[in-house]
Design an enzyme around this catalytic site. Structure first.
Site, PDB file in Angstrom:
ATOM      1  N   CYS A  70      25.103 -24.331 -16.913  1.00 47.03           N
ATOM      2  CA  CYS A  70      25.186 -23.595 -18.184  1.00 47.03           C
ATOM      3  C   CYS A  70      24.703 -24.544 -19.263  1.00 47.03           C
ATOM      4  CB  CYS A  70      26.606 -23.104 -18.442  1.00 47.03           C
ATOM      5  SG  CYS A  70      27.688 -24.236 -19.300  1.00 47.03           S
ATOM      6  N   GLU A 109      17.484 -20.207 -11.449  1.00 44.23           N
ATOM      7  CA  GLU A 109      18.480 -19.121 -11.554  1.00 44.23           C
ATOM      8  C   GLU A 109      19.474 -19.478 -12.635  1.00 44.23           C
ATOM      9  OE1 GLU A 109      22.555 -17.510  -9.856  1.00 44.23           O
ATOM     10  OE2 GLU A 109      21.940 -19.565 -10.204  1.00 44.23           O
ATOM     11  N   ARG A 153      26.916  -8.971  -9.929  1.00 38.06           N
ATOM     12  CA  ARG A 153      26.714 -10.337 -10.414  1.00 38.06           C
ATOM     13  C   ARG A 153      25.284 -10.455 -10.926  1.00 38.06           C
ATOM     14  NH1 ARG A 153      28.947 -15.305  -9.195  1.00 38.06           N
ATOM     15  NH2 ARG A 153      27.545 -17.065  -9.214  1.00 38.06           N
ATOM     16  N   ARG A 155      22.206 -11.892 -12.490  1.00 34.59           N
ATOM     17  CA  ARG A 155      21.687 -13.225 -12.789  1.00 34.59           C
ATOM     18  C   ARG A 155      20.194 -13.117 -13.026  1.00 34.59           C
ATOM     19  NH1 ARG A 155      26.225 -13.957 -13.327  1.00 34.59           N
ATOM     20  NH2 ARG A 155      27.599 -15.605 -12.578  1.00 34.59           N
TER      21      ARG A 155
END
Ligand SMILES: C[S@@+](CC[C@H](N)C(=O)[O-])C[C@H]1O[C@@H](n2cnc3c(N)ncnc32)[C@H](O)[C@@H]1O
Length: 421
Positions: A70, A109, A153, A155
């Site tokens: 992050c 990713e 999820r 992404r």
């Protein structure tokens, strides 16, 4: 093709690409426990901090993979930078290695938010950095549930293709692709594997909420929250401009009288926690709060009796966030998550996103009074073939919540066919 796995974690890229016959020649992971596991699972010892790796020590490769952490674009010390432990622009090190080796493909990713944080300046920076060293950048937001795995999820998957490679034949995997095998959540769940029992105080609060749902006989709950502190409350939706005197005739949380409040501190102590800061109902709660007040008006006595049994200690347990079936309000037929905003009830066919930040949101199977186990979570990440997961439950969920879904990587990898221009 040969690939490298930067920020390798549990090795989601490794599993996905190896399933296509590609070979890992280098990996890198700062966390020692994860390095040990990677060696056990994949037979290759990762280097540690990417910032200390010289590009010339990285072997030649065709695909560079990186699920970068992050990423704070701001310098350390600024708001976002301080929040994120890995301060500094780690993406620069990915670019540095790509620039030196010029692999045919770069596969990244991250959370979709990466495209929009800081008004898109971080994303512009990433894109420009790769374009500057000779890559065309394309991306897609994909969720495992799109490709047959029962986990929500979303992404963003970012593909950089070296400008001399013809990527015309590359197609992002999608739900309509032939050969996608759909796995149901039922098939993933296996209560014979070690799982943690649900604590009795959580079972009790779920039973209490069920009692309310049964007693109210609501026709349909549609993506709305039942906000218990609104039972009996009448205070205005925005009271930031009102005086204490004007508020005397209203009722605060659970219908508490505001009549004898002489200071704002006294008055706010009788208000629900979510209005204490801004002296108004947050916009995103308005619909649920109006719904809850209406519910109360139609069932005053029942709600009052019920609310007496509700422990007021934990604010988030006083809110039931219904995201489940519209007509069948049976909690045990759903999946549950205890979140900071409330107890969330989700449809039973798809697991919520596994997240790394906090172990408190591990999904719960109420019909079996238990949490999802780390082995089940590994299946949701298509990492069930790993020989070993972190021993401790919290460490396992953190690593799995950080991992890239290996099925998505496998399907992307299948379509990565280099053709020189
Ligand atoms: C988002 S996770 C990537 C997970 C991985 N793709 C997987 O499938 O498990 C980021 C990883 O980068 C690691 N990391 C953070 N800073 C690093 C650094 N400076 N050098 C190497 N690894 C780092 C973290 O420990 C974490 O495991």
């Amino acid at each position: 093709m040969k690939f490298i796995d930067i920020f390798s974690g549990l090795g989601g890229f490794h599993v996905g690409l190896k399933n296509n016959g590609h070979e890992c020649v280098f990996s890198c992971e700062i966390n020692e426990d994860l390095r040990d596991l990677y060696e056990i699972n994949h037979g290759i010892r990762p280097h540690d901090d990417i910032r200390t790796v010289s590009e010339s020590d990285v072997p030649a490769h065709d695909i560079l993979c990186a699920g970068f952490p992050c990423q704070p674009f701001s310098l350390a010390g600024k708001k976002k930078g301080a929040k994120c432990p890995e301060s500094g622009r780690l993406i620069d090190h990915v670019v540095r290695i790509a620039d030196y080796h010029k692999p045919q493909f770069v596969l990244l990713e991250n959370v979709p938010n990466v495209l929009t944080i800081e008004n898109g300046t971080f994303w512009d920076y990433v894109r420009n950095s790769f374009e500057r060293i000779g890559y065309r950048i394309d991306y897609r937001v994909i969720s495992p549930v799109d490709l047959g795995i029962p986990q929500n999820r979303k992404r963003v998957f970012i593909l950089g293709t070296r400008s001399d490679i013809n990527a015309e034949s590359f197609k992002w995997p999608s739900a309509s692709d032939e050969g996608i095998v759909r796995v149901s959540l039922e098939e993933v769940l296996d209560n014979t594997l070690d799982h943690k029992k649900l604590e009795s105080k959580k079972s009790d609060i779920l039973a209490l909420w069920q009692e309310l749902l049964n007693g109210l006989n609501i026709a349909t709950l549609c993506s709305v929250s039942i906000v218990a502190p609104e039972f009996g409350a009448t205070y205005p939706e925005n009271f930031s401009k009102l005086s204490l005197r004007e508020l005397k005739h209203y009722k605060g949380a659970y219908g508490q009288s505001l009549e004898h409040c002489h200071t704002w501190a006294e008055l706010l102590a009788l208000m629900p926690s979510y209005v204490q800061k801004g002296k108004q109902i947050p916009q995103w709660m308005l619909k649920s709060i109006r719904f809850s007040r209406n519910l109360y008006q139609a069932n005053e006595n029942f709600c009052d009796q019920w609310a007496k049994k509700l422990s007021k200690i934990n604010n988030s347990w006083q809110i039931l966030e219904w995201r489940g079936a519209h007509v069948k309000h049976v909690i045990k037929d759903h999946i549950v998550q205890f979140r900071a905003s409330g107890i969330r009830i989700l449809k039973a066919d798809i697991a919520p996103s596994l997240i790394a930040m906090t172990p408190t949101q591990i999904p719960i199977i109420p019909s079996e009074s238990r949490y999802v186990s780390k082995h089940e979570a590994a299946k949701l990440q298509y990492l069930h073939t790993l020989k070993k997961l972190p021993e401790k439950n919290n460490a396992a969920f953190k690593a799995l919540g950080n991992a890239v879904n290996a099925k998505i990587i496998e399907l992307i990898g299948k379509n990565l066919i280099p053709v020189s221009l």
